[in-house]
Design a protein around this motif. Structure first.
Motif, mmCIF file in Angstrom:
data_model
loop_
_atom_site.group_PDB
_atom_site.id
_atom_site.type_symbol
_atom_site.label_atom_id
_atom_site.label_comp_id
_atom_site.label_asym_id
_atom_site.label_seq_id
_atom_site.Cartn_x
_atom_site.Cartn_y
_atom_site.Cartn_z
ATOM 1 N N MET A 87 61.880 30.271 29.198
ATOM 2 C CA MET A 87 61.548 30.746 30.590
ATOM 3 C C MET A 87 61.584 29.800 31.581
ATOM 4 O O MET A 87 61.029 28.710 31.567
ATOM 5 C CB MET A 87 59.864 31.366 30.207
ATOM 6 N N SER A 88 61.859 30.135 32.648
ATOM 7 C CA SER A 88 61.904 29.047 33.985
ATOM 8 C C SER A 88 60.575 28.824 34.558
ATOM 9 O O SER A 88 59.518 29.469 34.289
ATOM 10 C CB SER A 88 62.908 29.601 34.939
ATOM 11 N N ALA A 89 60.582 27.684 35.160
ATOM 12 C CA ALA A 89 59.418 27.258 35.792
ATOM 13 C C ALA A 89 58.773 28.413 36.742
ATOM 14 O O ALA A 89 57.806 28.541 37.011
ATOM 15 C CB ALA A 89 59.444 25.955 36.394
ATOM 16 N N ALA A 90 59.805 28.894 37.706
ATOM 17 C CA ALA A 90 59.622 30.136 38.455
ATOM 18 C C ALA A 90 59.068 31.163 37.878
ATOM 19 O O ALA A 90 57.921 31.901 38.361
ATOM 20 C CB ALA A 90 60.781 30.331 39.282
ATOM 21 N N LYS A 91 59.394 31.415 36.812
ATOM 22 C CA LYS A 91 58.917 32.679 36.016
ATOM 23 C C LYS A 91 57.434 32.443 35.870
ATOM 24 O O LYS A 91 56.416 33.200 35.843
ATOM 25 C CB LYS A 91 59.838 33.067 34.926
ATOM 26 N N VAL A 92 57.101 31.238 34.814
ATOM 27 C CA VAL A 92 55.814 30.621 34.741
ATOM 28 C C VAL A 92 54.845 30.728 35.905
ATOM 29 O O VAL A 92 53.839 31.047 35.744
ATOM 30 C CB VAL A 92 55.831 29.737 33.938
ATOM 31 N N GLY A 93 55.262 29.937 36.814
ATOM 32 C CA GLY A 93 54.507 30.088 38.208
ATOM 33 C C GLY A 93 54.176 31.666 38.590
ATOM 34 O O GLY A 93 53.104 31.711 38.980
ATOM 35 N N LEU A 94 55.020 32.454 38.769
ATOM 36 C CA LEU A 94 54.733 33.847 39.087
ATOM 37 C C LEU A 94 53.773 34.587 38.275
ATOM 38 O O LEU A 94 52.829 34.989 38.684
ATOM 39 C CB LEU A 94 55.985 34.640 38.954
ATOM 40 N N LEU A 95 53.982 34.438 36.794
ATOM 41 C CA LEU A 95 52.921 34.929 35.886
ATOM 42 C C LEU A 95 51.661 34.190 36.225
ATOM 43 O O LEU A 95 50.580 34.984 36.073
ATOM 44 C CB LEU A 95 53.340 34.651 34.473
ATOM 45 N N ALA A 96 51.579 32.852 36.172
ATOM 46 C CA ALA A 96 50.099 32.314 36.293
ATOM 47 C C ALA A 96 49.578 32.940 37.723
ATOM 48 O O ALA A 96 48.312 33.089 37.793
ATOM 49 C CB ALA A 96 50.384 30.982 36.571
ATOM 50 N N GLY A 97 50.377 32.993 38.778
ATOM 51 C CA GLY A 97 49.806 33.443 40.077
ATOM 52 C C GLY A 97 49.126 34.887 39.907
ATOM 53 O O GLY A 97 48.342 35.263 40.708
ATOM 54 N N MET A 98 49.935 35.704 39.320
ATOM 55 C CA MET A 98 49.684 37.102 39.046
ATOM 56 C C MET A 98 48.555 37.251 38.289
ATOM 57 O O MET A 98 47.542 38.068 38.512
ATOM 58 C CB MET A 98 50.913 37.970 38.356
ATOM 59 N N ALA A 99 48.222 36.364 37.313
ATOM 60 C CA ALA A 99 47.058 36.556 36.575
ATOM 61 C C ALA A 99 45.896 35.886 37.350
ATOM 62 O O ALA A 99 44.816 36.539 37.277
ATOM 63 C CB ALA A 99 47.188 35.502 35.430
ATOM 64 N N LEU A 100 45.989 34.964 38.102
ATOM 65 C CA LEU A 100 45.087 34.438 39.027
ATOM 66 C C LEU A 100 44.486 35.623 39.964
ATOM 67 O O LEU A 100 43.258 35.684 40.436
ATOM 68 C CB LEU A 100 45.193 33.201 39.805
ATOM 69 N N GLY A 101 45.596 36.226 40.681
ATOM 70 C CA GLY A 101 45.445 37.212 41.561
ATOM 71 C C GLY A 101 44.499 38.315 40.941
ATOM 72 O O GLY A 101 43.663 38.913 41.399
ATOM 73 N N PHE A 102 44.956 38.898 39.754
ATOM 74 C CA PHE A 102 44.221 39.857 38.732
ATOM 75 C C PHE A 102 42.946 39.396 38.691
ATOM 76 O O PHE A 102 41.962 40.214 38.849
ATOM 77 C CB PHE A 102 44.833 40.227 37.714
ATOM 78 N N ALA A 103 42.558 38.031 38.543
ATOM 79 C CA ALA A 103 41.288 37.622 38.010
ATOM 80 C C ALA A 103 40.360 37.932 39.312
ATOM 81 O O ALA A 103 39.094 38.144 39.275
ATOM 82 C CB ALA A 103 41.454 36.309 37.439
ATOM 83 N N ALA A 104 40.932 37.483 40.573
ATOM 84 C CA ALA A 104 40.265 37.316 41.792
ATOM 85 C C ALA A 104 39.802 38.564 42.120
ATOM 86 O O ALA A 104 39.045 38.907 42.933
ATOM 87 C CB ALA A 104 41.234 36.483 42.682
ATOM 88 N N PHE A 105 40.791 39.680 42.080
ATOM 89 C CA PHE A 105 40.573 41.046 42.600
ATOM 90 C C PHE A 105 39.633 41.819 41.908
ATOM 91 O O PHE A 105 38.737 42.320 42.236
ATOM 92 C CB PHE A 105 41.964 41.699 42.545
ATOM 93 N N PHE A 106 39.764 41.803 40.504
ATOM 94 C CA PHE A 106 38.822 42.422 39.718
ATOM 95 C C PHE A 106 37.621 41.716 39.428
ATOM 96 O O PHE A 106 36.476 42.539 39.020
ATOM 97 C CB PHE A 106 39.775 42.874 38.401
ATOM 98 N N GLY A 107 37.672 40.508 39.140
ATOM 99 C CA GLY A 107 36.200 39.830 38.549
ATOM 100 C C GLY A 107 35.661 38.824 39.552
ATOM 101 O O GLY A 107 34.681 38.426 39.423
ATOM 102 N N GLY A 108 36.204 38.663 40.864
ATOM 103 C CA GLY A 108 35.746 37.803 41.715
ATOM 104 C C GLY A 108 35.943 36.562 41.863
ATOM 105 O O GLY A 108 36.905 35.908 40.805
ATOM 106 N N PHE A 109 35.179 35.684 42.354
ATOM 107 C CA PHE A 109 35.387 34.316 42.652
ATOM 108 C C PHE A 109 35.226 33.423 41.319
ATOM 109 O O PHE A 109 36.228 32.625 40.859
ATOM 110 C CB PHE A 109 34.683 33.596 43.835
#
Length: 59
Positions: free
Chosen positions: A1-23
Motif C-alpha cells: 500500500m502506498s504512503a498516500a493511501k495510508v495517509g488518506l486512511l489515517a486522515g479519514m480515521a481521525l476525521g471520523f473520530a473527531a466528528f463522532f467522538g469529539g476532541f
C-alpha cells in the motif's frame, strides 16, 4: 500500500473520530496511531530502541 493511501486512511480515521467522538476521541486515535506507527517501524526493522537513547558524547 502506498504512503498516500495510508495517509488518506489515517486522515479519514481521525476525521471520523473527531466528528463522532469529539476532541478526546480524536486525540486518543492520534496517540494510538502514533504508537502503532512506532511499533510497525520497529517490527519492520527501520527503527530500533537505540534510536531513542541519547549518545554519551559531547554536544
Amino acid at each position: 500500500m502506498s504512503a498516500a493511501k495510508v495517509g488518506l486512511l489515517a486522515g479519514m480515521a481521525l476525521g471520523f473520530a473527531a466528528f463522532f467522538g469529539g476532541f478526546w476521541a480524536f486525540l486518543l486515535v492520534a496517540v494510538l496511531g502514533a504508537v502503532g506507527l512506532l511499533i510497525g517501524l520497529m517490527v519492520q526493522g527501520d527503527l530500533t530502541t537505540s534510536d531513542f537513547k541519547r549518545s554519551g558524547g559531547p554536544r
